[in-house]
Design an enzyme around this catalytic site. Structure first.
Site, PDB file in Angstrom:
ATOM      1  N   GLU A 224     -28.071 -33.881   1.264  1.00 29.51           N
ATOM      2  CA  GLU A 224     -28.088 -33.593  -0.163  1.00 29.51           C
ATOM      3  C   GLU A 224     -28.514 -34.843  -0.932  1.00 29.51           C
ATOM      4  O   GLU A 224     -27.661 -35.707  -1.230  1.00 29.51           O
ATOM      5  CB  GLU A 224     -26.691 -33.174  -0.639  1.00 29.51           C
ATOM      6  CG  GLU A 224     -26.206 -31.890  -0.032  1.00 29.51           C
ATOM      7  CD  GLU A 224     -25.229 -31.183  -0.961  1.00 29.51           C
ATOM      8  OE1 GLU A 224     -25.452 -30.012  -1.252  1.00 29.51           O
ATOM      9  OE2 GLU A 224     -24.262 -31.821  -1.402  1.00 29.51           O
TER      10      GLU A 224
ATOM     11  N   SER B 206     -30.271 -28.330  -5.799  1.00 32.71           N
ATOM     12  CA  SER B 206     -31.020 -27.398  -6.640  1.00 32.71           C
ATOM     13  C   SER B 206     -31.780 -26.344  -5.837  1.00 32.71           C
ATOM     14  O   SER B 206     -32.913 -25.991  -6.164  1.00 32.71           O
ATOM     15  CB  SER B 206     -31.961 -28.158  -7.587  1.00 32.71           C
ATOM     16  OG  SER B 206     -31.217 -29.010  -8.440  1.00 32.71           O
TER      17      SER B 206
ATOM     18  N   HIS C 245     -18.857 -34.802   0.066  1.00 30.86           N
ATOM     19  CA  HIS C 245     -19.834 -34.452  -0.979  1.00 30.86           C
ATOM     20  C   HIS C 245     -20.077 -35.695  -1.844  1.00 30.86           C
ATOM     21  O   HIS C 245     -19.163 -36.484  -2.090  1.00 30.86           O
ATOM     22  CB  HIS C 245     -19.293 -33.296  -1.824  1.00 30.86           C
ATOM     23  CG  HIS C 245     -20.311 -32.713  -2.733  1.00 30.86           C
ATOM     24  ND1 HIS C 245     -20.677 -33.321  -3.911  1.00 30.86           N
ATOM     25  CD2 HIS C 245     -21.073 -31.591  -2.642  1.00 30.86           C
ATOM     26  CE1 HIS C 245     -21.616 -32.593  -4.503  1.00 30.86           C
ATOM     27  NE2 HIS C 245     -21.875 -31.529  -3.747  1.00 30.86           N
TER      28      HIS C 245
ATOM     29  N   GLY D 116     -27.720 -30.573  -8.858  1.00 28.69           N
ATOM     30  CA  GLY D 116     -27.418 -30.132 -10.216  1.00 28.69           C
ATOM     31  C   GLY D 116     -28.425 -30.586 -11.247  1.00 28.69           C
ATOM     32  O   GLY D 116     -28.189 -30.475 -12.448  1.00 28.69           O
TER      33      GLY D 116
ATOM     34  N   GLU E 134     -20.267 -36.073  -4.899  1.00 29.27           N
ATOM     35  CA  GLU E 134     -19.368 -36.188  -6.061  1.00 29.27           C
ATOM     36  C   GLU E 134     -18.027 -36.783  -5.640  1.00 29.27           C
ATOM     37  O   GLU E 134     -17.414 -37.531  -6.402  1.00 29.27           O
ATOM     38  CB  GLU E 134     -19.206 -34.806  -6.728  1.00 29.27           C
ATOM     39  CG  GLU E 134     -20.492 -34.391  -7.446  1.00 29.27           C
ATOM     40  CD  GLU E 134     -20.711 -32.898  -7.589  1.00 29.27           C
ATOM     41  OE1 GLU E 134     -19.775 -32.109  -7.371  1.00 29.27           O
ATOM     42  OE2 GLU E 134     -21.848 -32.508  -7.911  1.00 29.27           O
TER      43      GLU E 134
ATOM     44  N   GLY F 260     -25.027 -25.227  -4.888  1.00 31.44           N
ATOM     45  CA  GLY F 260     -24.050 -25.386  -5.960  1.00 31.44           C
ATOM     46  C   GLY F 260     -24.258 -24.342  -7.035  1.00 31.44           C
ATOM     47  O   GLY F 260     -23.782 -23.210  -6.940  1.00 31.44           O
ATOM     48  N   GLY F 261     -25.004 -24.706  -8.077  1.00 33.40           N
ATOM     49  CA  GLY F 261     -25.174 -23.852  -9.249  1.00 33.40           C
ATOM     50  C   GLY F 261     -25.534 -22.412  -8.935  1.00 33.40           C
ATOM     51  O   GLY F 261     -24.944 -21.474  -9.493  1.00 33.40           O
TER      52      GLY F 261
ATOM     53  N   ASN G 123     -21.067 -23.827  -2.833  1.00 30.72           N
ATOM     54  CA  ASN G 123     -20.071 -24.781  -3.315  1.00 30.72           C
ATOM     55  C   ASN G 123     -19.840 -24.475  -4.797  1.00 30.72           C
ATOM     56  O   ASN G 123     -20.670 -24.818  -5.629  1.00 30.72           O
ATOM     57  CB  ASN G 123     -20.603 -26.215  -3.128  1.00 30.72           C
ATOM     58  CG  ASN G 123     -19.701 -27.253  -3.757  1.00 30.72           C
ATOM     59  OD1 ASN G 123     -18.567 -26.961  -4.122  1.00 30.72           O
ATOM     60  ND2 ASN G 123     -20.216 -28.477  -3.880  1.00 30.72           N
ATOM     61  N   TRP G 124     -18.726 -23.821  -5.068  1.00 32.03           N
ATOM     62  CA  TRP G 124     -18.444 -23.435  -6.458  1.00 32.03           C
ATOM     63  C   TRP G 124     -18.090 -24.629  -7.330  1.00 32.03           C
ATOM     64  O   TRP G 124     -18.018 -24.514  -8.542  1.00 32.03           O
ATOM     65  CB  TRP G 124     -17.283 -22.434  -6.507  1.00 32.03           C
ATOM     66  CG  TRP G 124     -17.599 -21.069  -5.987  1.00 32.03           C
ATOM     67  CD1 TRP G 124     -18.760 -20.641  -5.398  1.00 32.03           C
ATOM     68  CD2 TRP G 124     -16.727 -19.933  -6.003  1.00 32.03           C
ATOM     69  NE1 TRP G 124     -18.663 -19.322  -5.048  1.00 32.03           N
ATOM     70  CE2 TRP G 124     -17.423 -18.861  -5.412  1.00 32.03           C
ATOM     71  CE3 TRP G 124     -15.421 -19.714  -6.449  1.00 32.03           C
ATOM     72  CZ2 TRP G 124     -16.857 -17.592  -5.264  1.00 32.03           C
ATOM     73  CZ3 TRP G 124     -14.852 -18.468  -6.302  1.00 32.03           C
ATOM     74  CH2 TRP G 124     -15.568 -17.407  -5.717  1.00 32.03           C
TER      75      TRP G 124
HETATM   76  C1  PEP Z   1     -24.007 -29.143  -4.345  1.00 28.29           C
HETATM   77  O1  PEP Z   1     -23.116 -29.214  -5.172  1.00 28.29           O
HETATM   78  O2  PEP Z   1     -23.732 -29.366  -3.174  1.00 28.29           O
HETATM   79  C2  PEP Z   1     -25.347 -28.774  -4.790  1.00 28.29           C
HETATM   80  C3  PEP Z   1     -26.310 -28.827  -3.920  1.00 28.29           C
HETATM   81  O3  PEP Z   1     -25.490 -28.391  -6.112  1.00 28.29           O
HETATM   82  P1  PEP Z   1     -26.809 -27.720  -6.788  1.00 28.29           P
HETATM   83  O4  PEP Z   1     -27.255 -26.616  -5.878  1.00 28.29           O
HETATM   84  O5  PEP Z   1     -26.311 -27.214  -8.095  1.00 28.29           O
HETATM   85  O6  PEP Z   1     -27.813 -28.801  -6.912  1.00 28.29           O
END
Ligand code: PEP
Length: 250
Positions: A167, A212, A95, A173, A97, A233-234, A9-10
Site C-alpha cells: 500500500e 485508491s 497499516h 485515500g 495509518e 478502503g473508501g 478496510n472500513w
Molecule cells: C486502505 O485504507 O488500506 C486503503 C487502501 O484505502 P483507500 O482504498 O481508500 O485508498
C-alpha cells in the site's frame, strides 16, 4: 494458482444501520460469482454485527488491528485470542495509518503479526512507502525493511498463513493510484525478497495492492502477474463498488 483476495478496510467508519445495509448488499452482490475470497475488516464494536450478518455467507471477516500482548493489564487493547474466540479469521497488521498516527514501529508490527498467526488468525501485513520515499528512489529499501522486520521475527514460514498488502502511502485515500506497472514492480520485488528466504512460500503468498482501488482501475491492477487482489478502503464502504472490485479479482 494463488488465492485471489479482496479485503475491505472500513477504517473508523460505520453505524449499526449503515453497516446492516452495507453487509446485506455485499452478501447479495457477491452471490453471482466465485473464485475470490472476500473479507470485511470492521471496527471492533461492530464485529458482533458483522459476525451475525455474514454467518451463512462466504464472506470472511476480521479486525483492523490487535494487541501484540495476549492478556492482562493493557487497557483498551484487544488480543488475537479474543478475535479468534469470537470467530474472526483475518486481521490487518501494520497499516500505514497505524504506523504513522499511532507510532507502530516495525518491531511492534512484527510482534502483532506473530501474535495473530500464533492465535490462528490470518494477518494481512501492510507495507508501503511515503511519497518522499518514492521520490527519493528508496521504495524497495523501505518496503524491504518493513517485510524483513516481520520475517526476521516471525520466520518466513509464518507467511504461509498470511497475506501481504503493498500500500503506497501516497495512494491511500488520495484518489491517486499507483499505475499497474508501478504496483507490479513492487509486488515482484516483494515476492523476490520472500523467495530469497523460501521460493516455495514466495510462490504461494497472496500479495494485495491497496491505494485508491476502485471499480474503474481494479481490473487492470489485478491483471498484473504478481497482484493477487486488493485491500480496499473508501470503495469498501459502498456495497456495489466493493462487489465490483471483488468480481474484478474473480
Ligand atoms: C486502505 O485504507 O488500506 C486503503 C487502501 O484505502 P483507500 O482504498 O481508500 O485508498
Amino acid at each position: 494458482m494463488r488465492q485471489k483476495i479482496v479485503a475491505g478496510n472500513w477504517k473508523m467508519n460505520g453505524s449499526l444501520a449503515g453497516n446492516a445495509a452495507l453487509l446485506e448488499g455485499i452478501v447479495v452482490g457477491i452471490s453471482g460469482f466465485s473464485g475470490v475470497e472476500c473479507v470485511v475488516c470492521a471496527p471492533f464494536p461492530y464485529l458482533f454485527q458483522v459476525q451475525a450478518k455474514l454467518a451463512d455467507s462466504p464472506v470472511l471477516w476480521g479486525a483492523q488491528n490487535l494487541s501484540q500482548y495476549d492478556r492482562g493489564a493493557y487497557t483498551g487493547e484487544v488480543s488475537a485470542s479474543m478475535l479468534k474466540d469470537f470467530g474472526a479469521t483475518h486481521v490487518i497488521v501494520g497499516h500505514s495509518e497505524r504506523r504513522a498516527i499511532f507510532g507502530e514501529t516495525s518491531m511492534i508490527v512484527a510482534e502483532k503479526f506473530r501474535a495473530a498467526g500464533d492465535a490462528g488468525l490470518i494477518p494481512i501485513l501492510c507495507v508501503g512507502e511515503s511519497l518522499s520515499e518514492r521520490e527519493s528512489g528508496i521504495t524497495e529499501r523501505i518496503v524491504g525493511e518493513q517485510l524483513d522486520a516481520v520475517i526476521d521475527f516471525a520466520g518466513v514460514d509464518a507467511l504461509r498463513s498470511a497475506v501481504l498488502a503493498y500500500e503506497p502511502v501516497w495512494a491511500i485515500g488520495t484518489g491517486r493510484t499507483a499505475t499497474p506497472q508501478q504496483a507490479q514492480d513492487v509486488h515482484r520485488y516483494l515476492r523476490a525478497r520472500i523467495a530469497s528466504r523460501s521460493a516455495e512460500v514466495a510462490g504461494k503468498v497472496s500479495i494485495l495492492y491497496g491505494g485508491s482501488v476502485k471499480p474503474s482501475n481494479a481490473g487492470e491492477l489485478f491483471a498484473m502477474p504478481d497482484i493477487d487482489g486488493g485491500l480496499v478502503g473508501g470503495a469498501s464502504l459502498a456495497a456495489s463498488e466493493f462487489c465490483e472490485i471483488c468480481r474484478a479479482a474473480a
